[in-house]
Every structure is written in structure tokens, then in C-alpha cells.
Design a protein around this motif. Structure first.
Motif, short mmCIF file in Angstrom:
data_model
loop_
_atom_site.label_atom_id
_atom_site.label_comp_id
_atom_site.label_asym_id
_atom_site.label_seq_id
_atom_site.Cartn_x
_atom_site.Cartn_y
_atom_site.Cartn_z
N ALA A 1 50.74 14.55 15.98
CA ALA A 1 50.12 13.56 15.10
C ALA A 1 51.09 13.08 14.03
O ALA A 1 51.12 11.89 13.69
CB ALA A 1 48.87 14.15 14.46
N ARG A 2 51.91 13.98 13.51
CA ARG A 2 52.89 13.59 12.49
C ARG A 2 53.94 12.65 13.08
O ARG A 2 54.31 11.65 12.46
CB ARG A 2 53.56 14.83 11.92
N ILE A 3 54.40 12.97 14.29
CA ILE A 3 55.41 12.12 14.94
C ILE A 3 54.85 10.74 15.23
O ILE A 3 55.48 9.71 14.95
CB ILE A 3 55.93 12.79 16.22
N ILE A 4 53.63 10.68 15.78
CA ILE A 4 53.02 9.40 16.12
C ILE A 4 52.79 8.56 14.87
O ILE A 4 53.01 7.35 14.85
CB ILE A 4 51.69 9.64 16.88
N GLY A 5 52.36 9.23 13.78
CA GLY A 5 52.13 8.50 12.54
C GLY A 5 53.40 7.94 11.93
O GLY A 5 53.36 6.89 11.28
N TYR A 6 54.52 8.63 12.15
CA TYR A 6 55.78 8.18 11.53
C TYR A 6 56.49 7.13 12.38
O TYR A 6 57.35 6.41 11.86
CB TYR A 6 56.71 9.37 11.32
N LEU A 7 56.14 7.00 13.65
CA LEU A 7 56.86 6.09 14.54
C LEU A 7 56.93 4.65 14.03
O LEU A 7 57.98 4.00 14.15
CB LEU A 7 56.22 6.12 15.94
N PRO A 8 55.85 4.06 13.45
CA PRO A 8 55.97 2.67 12.96
C PRO A 8 57.06 2.49 11.91
O PRO A 8 57.63 1.40 11.81
CB PRO A 8 54.58 2.40 12.37
#
Length: 303
Positions: free
Chosen positions: A118-125
Motif C-alpha cells: 500500500a505504501r509503494i502504490i501510494g507513492y508511485l504517483p
């Protein structure tokens, strides 16, 4: 007695020399960066303040005109428009974007599984380059883009995302999507640092998840939220990149922020004296906001 004094003085002198050498070497390591910082940041700032009192002419030479540039700014109709748009942009950033990172951070920390993903997906943008970001959202907001196609397929009418009423909202939406990931990680780090004993004691007392968030999580990150709020105000007050790339201040100056007006004055109207005066005014306003930010940060560190 005298024989004891000399060894002590020698020890103190040796310690003072070591500390002096430590400060000297530290200063030498930082000195190149300080020199570059002064040349490429403070020298242009000082020159901009000086040029604000001149009429800049690269052919016939500069001419001192006193406060005429500042008077021209005060008499320009775009002053009120740009300030109003900037304040509107800052307010939208708070209403639409400020609350998302803490809410997402709280939701992620409450997950029992897949927190890392979840942290990785949230930071991708946040990792998307600006030119790709603006091109992608221009396609999203297009009249035949995916958002309007989806709305039309479920029975809603199309939305003109670049109208005078919607253009600033559209810009805030894309910037919120792009930047909420970095702020979310900051909030997650703050929430993780909260002692787990508080949550365990609350669970033993039968507190629900909402009570734990209300009485433990939010009070613990309150200072951080205030600091990030002020930092967001400083950042959004300088907003112009998205407005320049997406709408160029239009339609009908609906997205013309103060900094974008400075950009247009300098590089479109070629009035560098007036642009320097506008930049000087903004510089002093940002100094005041930075002082408030530092005071709040020190108060937070003491707390």
C-alpha cells in the motif's frame, strides 16, 4: 596546588583546539555549498530587489524609476485577479488535498496485511515526471477522455474540466493525486512512532478503532499536521507550473496565479522591472510565512 592547575589548563587548551579544528574542518566542507548557495540564490534575490526600482532595457540600458514599478502593480487590474486566484488555489488545496494524506496514512497503518504494498502504490504517483503527468491528465480531462467517457456510459453528462468554474479544481485534483503519496509516508512515519502501549491500553479498555484514532492518533500527529498545512500554504502560494502547462492561466484568467502573472510579465511582456518588483513583494510575504513555519516547528520540537 599550582602543579594541579597547569595540567588542567593544558587539558582545556587541548579540548579547545580539538573543538576549533572540528568546527574549522566542518566549515571547510560546507563552504563550497554555501558559496554556490549565495551565488545562485541570494545574489539573484538581491539583484531582483535592486532591479525592481529600474526600467530594464537591454538595448538602451537600465533607467532608475523609483517606485514606479510598484505603482504600476497596484494599478494593474490583474493584481486583484491573480491574488484572488492564488488564494482560491490555496483554499482548494486545503479542502480537497490536505485531508487525504492523513486519512490514507491512518487507513494504511490500520491494515493487518499488505502495508508495504500500500505504501509503494501510494507513492508511485509522486515518481511520475511532470511532463508525463500533465500530458496524462490532459487526456483524462479531455471531452472524449476516459473520465467523460465513463460518465457518459453511466448516464451522466460530460464535464468541461477546463471551463472557468472547473479549471482550477481540475488542477488541484491532478496535483493532489501526484503529491499525496509523499505526504502520506510522512504521516505514516509519525503514526508508527506513536507508542503501541497507548493503543494496547485503549483496546483493553474496549475502545473502538474510531475512538483510538480520535483520542490517540490525531492528537499525536496534530503538530505535524499544522506544520504540513503551513508548508502546503507556502508551496501553493508559489503555484504556477501546472497552471502554465495545463491552461496557461486561462480560460479568461481563471487560473492566472500571482507567480504565473510574474512569469507572463517577465517572459511574455518583457517587463523585467515590473516582474522584479512583483517577485520582491512575494519574497517578503514568503519570508513572513517561513518565519511562522520555523516558529511552529520549534514549538513542535519542544513539545
Amino acid at each position: 596546588m599550582e602543579t594541579d592547575v597547569f595540567p588542567r589548563q593544558a587539558v582545556l587548551t587541548s579540548q579547545a583546539r580539538k573543538k576549533l579544528n572540528w568546527y574549522l574542518w566542518g566549515t571547510l566542507f560546507v563552504l563550497p555549498e554555501l558559496i554556490l548557495f549565495f551565488i545562485f540564490l541570494w545574489v539573484p534575490i538581491f539583484k531582483g530587489i535592486v532591479y525592481s526600482f529600474y526600467s530594464i532595457d537591454f538595448v538602451d540600458g537600465n533607467q532608475f524609476i523609483g517606485l514606479e514599478n510598484y505603482l504600476n502593480i497596484a494599478q494593474d487590474d490583474l493584481l486583484f485577479t491573480s491574488i484572488k486566484n492564488t488564494l482560491y488555489y490555496m483554499a482548494l488545496g486545503i479542502l480537497l488535498g490536505f485531508w487525504i494524506p492523513p486519512l490514507v496514512a491512518i487507513a494504511v497503518t490500520e491494515l493487518k496485511y499488505f502495508q508495504g504494498a500500500a505504501r509503494i502504490i501510494g507513492y508511485l504517483p509522486s515518481a511520475v515526471p511532470a511532463i508525463v503527468l500533465y500530458g496524462m491528465w490532459l487526456w483524462f480531462f479531455d471531452a472524449v477522455g476516459p473520465i467523460n467517457s465513463l460518465l457518459e456510459s453511466i448516464g451522466f453528462t460530460k464535464v468541461d474540466f477546463f471551463s472557468s468554474q472547473m479549471s482550477m479544481i481540475s488542477i488541484v485534483l491532478l496535483e493532489t493525486w501526484q503529491s499525496f503519496g509523499a505526504a502520506t509516508l510522512i504521516y505514516i512515519a509519525a503514526i508508527v512512532s506513536i507508542p503501541k502501549d497507548l493503543y494496547e491500553a485503549a483496546e483493553i479498555d474496549g475502545a473502538s478503532i474510531w475512538r483510538r484514532i480520535r483520542h490517540i492518533t490525531l492528537p499525536s500527529i496534530k503538530t505535524l499536521m499544522v506544520l504540513l498545512l503551513l508548508l502546503q500554504l507556502i508551496t501553493t502560494s508559489q503555484g504556477f507550473q501546472a497552471q502554465l502547462s495545463m491552461t496557461d492561466g486561462g480560460p479568461n484568467n481563471a487560473t492566472l496565479t500571482y507567480l504565473l502573472w510574474i512569469n507572463h510579465t517577465a517572459f511574455r511582456d518583457l517587463d523585467f522591472g515590473k516582474a522584479s518588483a512583483m517577485g520582491s513583494l512575494m519574497f517578503f510575504v514568503l519570508i513572513l510565512l517561513s518565519i511562522v513555519y520555523n516558529l511552529l516547528q520549534r514549538r513542535g520540537d519542544k513539545a
